[in-house]
Design a protein around this motif. Structure first.
Motif, mmCIF file in Angstrom:
data_model
loop_
_atom_site.group_PDB
_atom_site.id
_atom_site.type_symbol
_atom_site.label_atom_id
_atom_site.label_comp_id
_atom_site.label_asym_id
_atom_site.label_seq_id
_atom_site.Cartn_x
_atom_site.Cartn_y
_atom_site.Cartn_z
ATOM 1 N N PHE A 123 0.687 -1.305 0.076
ATOM 2 C CA PHE A 123 0.055 -0.171 0.132
ATOM 3 C C PHE A 123 0.839 1.116 0.009
ATOM 4 N N LEU A 124 1.736 1.145 0.732
ATOM 5 C CA LEU A 124 2.907 2.609 0.774
ATOM 6 C C LEU A 124 3.571 2.560 -0.453
ATOM 7 N N ALA A 125 3.924 1.377 -1.199
ATOM 8 C CA ALA A 125 4.601 1.616 -2.405
ATOM 9 C C ALA A 125 3.698 2.095 -3.632
ATOM 10 N N MET A 126 2.526 1.864 -3.536
ATOM 11 C CA MET A 126 1.345 2.429 -4.339
ATOM 12 C C MET A 126 1.282 3.756 -4.088
ATOM 13 N N LEU A 127 1.128 4.177 -2.814
ATOM 14 C CA LEU A 127 0.790 5.422 -2.398
ATOM 15 C C LEU A 127 2.066 6.404 -2.774
ATOM 16 N N LEU A 128 3.293 5.960 -2.707
ATOM 17 C CA LEU A 128 4.389 6.571 -3.078
ATOM 18 C C LEU A 128 4.621 7.036 -4.549
#
Length: 201
Positions: A52-57
């Motif tokens: 999720f953090l990767a996609m958000l980044l």
């Protein structure tokens, strides 16, 4: 083993591209290196199991970089005709960067599949809890005050940036809200008695 190789490759490219952001003389090149840094950081998040953090980044920060690129073009008046003249000379370097990014994606995918999505780690999420739900629990329950404090700091920084860039110059009409709100009908409307056959003049 494959996980360690993926980590060192992504970390090395991220550090080198971050150094290139501050060392490149052309602001457009700096923006492109910044995008490359964000993509590699997103790959590191995937290795940690935080998809999720990767996609958000990628979605938020790369989108913000696109806006930053737009402002750079608007403020610095970059000559795109001159940039397009050297397009073919930069084609091999651009192709190399694209191949490196593709290889990194394949490497991260292989590392995640072979490691079983890191379920053996002590930091793995409980069964049935997604990344987004876990992040929401941490932000809005455990660290709610710190999260709100960080938002307040960013809000003050945004106001400070606006105040620093706002310059008062003579000869420019500015909006006066108090005068607009306090204006009466007599001040805003003027009646003219136009005689037949004659204009306002």
């Amino acid at each position: 083993m494959l996980e360690a190789i993926a980590f060192y490759v992504l970390a090395s490219v991220a550090v080198l591209s971050a150094f290139a952001v501050v060392s490149a003389r052309n602001p457009v090149h700096s923006v492109l290196f910044l995008i490359l840094t964000f993509f590699n950081a997103a790959g590191l998040f995937v290795l940690l199991g935080a998809e999720f953090l990767a996609m958000l980044l990628v979605v938020v920060y790369v989108g913000a970089v696109a806006v930053l690129f737009l402002f750079v073009v608007m403020m610095l008046d970059v000559d795109f005709v001159e940039l397009k003249q050297g397009f073919l000379s930069y084609m091999p370097l651009g192709g190399l960067v694209g191949v490196v990014l593709l290889g990194e994606m394949l490497l991260v995918t292989s590392a995640v599949r072979t490691s079983g999505a890191f379920s053996d780690r002590p930091t793995a999420l409980p069964e049935g809890v997604t990344n987004a739900e876990r992040i929401g629990r941490v932000l809005y329950t455990d660290y709610l005050f710190l999260f709100q404090l960080a938002g307040l700091v960013l809000f003050v920084a945004m106001i400070g940036a606006i105040v620093l860039t706002l310059r008062k110059r003579d000869g420019i009409k500015r909006q006066d809200v108090s005068k607009q709100v306090g204006r009466t009908r007599k001040q805003g409307v003027e009646l003219k008695d136009v005689r037949p056959g004659q204009g306002l003049g």
